[in-house]
Design a protein around this motif. Structure first.
Motif, PDB file in Angstrom:
ATOM      1  N   UNK A 264      -0.620   2.268   8.580  1.00 47.83           N
ATOM      2  CA  UNK A 264      -2.081   1.854   8.523  1.00 47.83           C
ATOM      3  C   UNK A 264      -2.686   1.383   9.898  1.00 47.83           C
ATOM      4  N   UNK A 265      -4.156   1.695  10.080  1.00 44.44           N
ATOM      5  CA  UNK A 265      -4.564   1.221  11.136  1.00 44.44           C
ATOM      6  C   UNK A 265      -5.042  -0.359  10.749  1.00 44.44           C
TER       7      UNK A 265
ATOM      8  N   UNK B 188      -5.257 -10.090  15.230  1.00 46.54           N
ATOM      9  CA  UNK B 188      -6.749 -10.374  15.574  1.00 46.54           C
ATOM     10  C   UNK B 188      -7.522  -9.259  14.855  1.00 46.54           C
ATOM     11  N   UNK B 189      -6.871  -8.101  14.276  1.00 47.15           N
ATOM     12  CA  UNK B 189      -7.865  -7.204  13.614  1.00 47.15           C
ATOM     13  C   UNK B 189      -7.463  -7.170  12.084  1.00 47.15           C
ATOM     14  N   UNK B 190      -6.458  -7.950  11.815  1.00 48.40           N
ATOM     15  CA  UNK B 190      -6.281  -8.234  10.229  1.00 48.40           C
ATOM     16  C   UNK B 190      -5.309  -6.918   9.647  1.00 48.40           C
ATOM     17  N   UNK B 191      -4.427  -7.515   8.812  1.00 49.04           N
ATOM     18  CA  UNK B 191      -3.399  -6.219   8.126  1.00 49.04           C
ATOM     19  C   UNK B 191      -3.057  -6.914   6.868  1.00 49.04           C
ATOM     20  N   UNK B 192      -2.854  -6.148   5.890  1.00 42.33           N
ATOM     21  CA  UNK B 192      -2.424  -6.484   4.557  1.00 42.33           C
ATOM     22  C   UNK B 192      -1.003  -6.427   4.257  1.00 42.33           C
ATOM     23  N   UNK B 193      -0.416  -5.834   5.431  1.00 37.19           N
ATOM     24  CA  UNK B 193       1.328  -5.503   5.136  1.00 37.19           C
ATOM     25  C   UNK B 193       2.092  -6.567   4.719  1.00 37.19           C
ATOM     26  N   UNK B 194       1.699  -8.094   5.103  1.00 42.47           N
ATOM     27  CA  UNK B 194       2.597  -8.991   4.665  1.00 42.47           C
ATOM     28  C   UNK B 194       2.401  -9.445   3.272  1.00 42.47           C
ATOM     29  N   UNK B 195       1.486  -8.992   2.522  1.00 45.94           N
ATOM     30  CA  UNK B 195       1.249  -9.423   1.202  1.00 45.94           C
ATOM     31  C   UNK B 195       2.390  -9.301   0.528  1.00 45.94           C
TER      32      UNK B 195
ATOM     33  N   UNK C 194      -8.794  -0.817   3.025  1.00 49.33           N
ATOM     34  CA  UNK C 194      -7.424  -0.750   2.998  1.00 49.33           C
ATOM     35  C   UNK C 194      -6.601   0.535   2.590  1.00 49.33           C
ATOM     36  N   UNK C 195      -7.249   1.377   1.645  1.00 48.71           N
ATOM     37  CA  UNK C 195      -6.859   2.768   1.062  1.00 48.71           C
ATOM     38  C   UNK C 195      -7.214   3.517   2.284  1.00 48.71           C
TER      39      UNK C 195
END
Lengths: 290, 318
Positions: free
Chosen positions: B290-291, B166-173, B279-280
């Protein structure tokens, strides 16, 4: 004579004081001070691990209930169920416990404050090592007037731990182990958990050496690639292939995957700090030294 | 972009990054991390930022209201519910070798959006005010179901999945996932560069746009379809990230004027760049995981937007 014995037992516990009017003052592992009107006879655990601790030491008749997830030992299933999330205060009041036992991180402090307002003191334990669990058992023994039983148990458990430790004392090349608690996002057993101490006893080491604020930190794929553990704990190779490495194919580069050293621990043994900690050590030993 | 490629668990200076880019060694784990983890992550941040900002711009034009965002029709909460249904074990995590949460997120996004459209469709026309209300109502409903599932959750891990989603993350990219949102937003951008005139006229209001020869009903359908598609893919790949879709279109108008010719491209570019920066920052502030990115977008975006508002009295249709 029994009174003398009682006073002698009280004096064994540095965290416990008995005043003239029979009021008992306890200090728990969080440094909180608890005031008990009398020696507790009815106790309620609010954490699954605490249920196992109490069953190992107390007279089972003195345990008045359990949480919905408590399932060990099997006899606990006959006890009345009390919801611990959210806490069912009315159910707790109905069971009239003299003292509630719980562990740090399971029961929020505001719940303890509310229970104490309702006249039920809450005793917290916290464990950072296997030895802390044994000390916890002994503390419960002292509070519940079962010091002797607790001592027998912890002596036996300590002996078994010493034997396990001796088996791996000469290990020179320590294997590195990564254990996960959740797959998406990836959460792992951090440095400040009992797991780290278990690995130390077994002549190996937690691959997560950095100390994070949380006991179970989230890690990125890149940090796991960099840690490159020898052993991966979190499921059978087949399960992990299907549910973990399909999601994170980049992690197939880690040594544990390449050498197929992936193991599925018994969830309750890994997660619950309690008298079965030696069983957990023996299970991990089989994984580390197949 | 280069700085983004340098930040991670493996030590890597500019030299290592350029080696990984131009002289890739598959046996070098640092090179592997740069090319297979950091680069797709950066590109996904760019693509998702661009998608949300662009979809937000379109949505605000369609309903002629500056408070609209790409999630107005319940797209984000639908996606979250779809993903959470998988996390909570109602569906197998992996079916036929495909990781299911993004797939179900996409389904969830489309189903809720379609339902909102069905409710906002009267007399063969899309009525923006009805559409907004239907979106709000359906968002509330899906959020309530999400809340119920979360409340009944029996494990802390599941809650963490919900929070990250619900807050988003790019870790699965990953390279496998990147093409879907990238192709969706590129095609849509290309199309709307030629369609921008109609968008600008739509800002004058439906009646005047109609009088000026714009087929309002058709334009609204095209926008709606595009927004759903672009937002759906963005949310399915990285969870729902707030703020960008609402504010970046305003920043664009503030800097380029309300009807600038290159507004859409500029909006997508600013959105992508802003997301990259967020993201950085998230990785620098809270290494290594990462938050959640949604926290950063609001923390750093809102002060900037307030500055824009204060510096010059800005209005939606100026």
């Amino acid at each position: 004579m029994p009174l003398c014995l009682l006073l002698a037992l009280f004096s064994c516990n540095p965290n416990e004081k008995s005043t003239e009017k029979g009021i008992i003052i306890l200090k728990d592992d969080l440094g909180r001070t608890l005031t008990l009107k009398r020696k507790p006879e009815r106790v309620l655990p609010l954490a699954t691990s605490m249920t196992e601790m109490l069953y190992a030491v107390c007279d089972t008749a003195s345990i008045v209930g359990r949480t919905p997830n408590c399932d060990y030992p099997a006899t606990v299933l006959s006890k009345p169920v009390v919801n611990n999330y959210p806490v069912d205060y009315e159910a707790i009041l109905r069971l009239k416990p003299d003292l509630v036992f719980t562990t740090e991180g399971i029961t929020p402090l505001e719940v303890a404050v509310r229970l104490e307002e309702l006249g039920i003191p809450v005793y917290y334990q916290k464990y950072g090592s296997v030895e802390d669990v044994f000390r916890g058992l002994e503390d419960i023994g002292k509070i519940m007037n079962r010091s002797q039983q607790a001592k027998y148990l912890t002596d036996s458990l300590r002996q078994q731990v010493t034997k396990i430790k001796e088996r791996h004392a000469g290990t020179t090349k320590l294997q590195t182990v990564l254990a996960i608690t959740w797959k998406d996002p990836i959460y792992v057993y951090g440095q400040n958990t009992i797991f780290t101490d278990k690995l130390k006893i077994l002549g190996s080491q937690n691959v997560v050496k950095q100390v994070y604020d949380q006991p179970y930190p989230a890690l990125t794929r890149e940090s796991i690639l960099q840690l490159d553990p020898d052993i991966f704990i979190g499921g059978t190779p087949e399960e992990l292939e299907k549910e973990f490495f399909t999601m994170y194919p980049e992690l197939r580069k880690i040594k544990a995957y390449r050498t197929k050293r992936m193991y599925d621990p018994t969830g309750n043994l890994m997660e619950r700090p309690g008298p079965r900690v030696v069983e957990s050590l023996l299970e991990l030993e089989k994984f580390l030294y197949p | 972009m280069l700085l983004g490629l340098q930040v991670g668990s493996f030590e890597s200076d500019f030299k290592v990054v350029s080696e990984a880019l131009f002289n890739y060694n598959s046996n070098d784990t640092t090179h592997f991390a740069i090319m297979h983890l950091r680069l797709p992550r950066l590109l996904l941040a760019l693509v998702v930022g661009a998608s949300l900002a662009f979809a937000g711009y379109l949505m605000q034009a369609m309903v002629n209201n500056g408070l609209a965002d790409p999630y107005l029709l319940g797209t984000a909460s639908g996606a979250s519910l779809g993903a959470v249904i998988v996390f909570f074990g109602f569906v197998d995590m992996v079916i036929a070798g495909i990781y299911m949460p993004p797939v179900f997120a996409l389904f969830g996004a489309f189903i809720v959006t379609l339902a909102a459209v069905a409710l906002g469709y009267r007399k063969r026309q899309l009525i923006p005010s009805q559409l907004i209300l239907a979106g709000i109502a359906l968002s509330s409903l899906t959020t309530a179901i999400l809340g119920l599932l979360t409340f009944l959750s029996d494990s802390e891990g599941k809650l963490k999945s919900v929070i990250f989603w619900s807050m988003g993350s790019f870790e699965r990219a990953s390279w496998d996932m990147l093409p879907y949102p990238a192709v969706a937003v590129s095609m849509a951008l290309l199309f709307f560069v030629f369609y921008q005139k109609q968008l600008n006229i739509l800002l004058l209001g439906a009646d005047r746009a109609q009088a000026l020869g714009v087929k309002v009903a058709r334009t609204r359908w095209v926008i709606l379809l595009t927004v759903s598609l672009v937002t759906g893919f963005a949310v399915a790949s990285s969870g729902s990230i707030g703020f960008v879709g609402l504010i970046i279109p305003h920043v664009t108008r503030e800097l380029m004027g309300s009807t600038g010719r290159w507004n859409l491209l500029f909006c997508a570019f600013i959105g992508g760049f802003f997301m990259l920066l967020c993201d950085l920052l998230s990785r620098l502030i809270y290494p290594p995981a990462g938050l959640p990115i949604g926290i950063i977008t609001s923390f750093f975006g809102v002060p900037f937007f307030v500055y824009l508002l204060v510096r010059k009295s800005y209005n939606f249709k100026d």
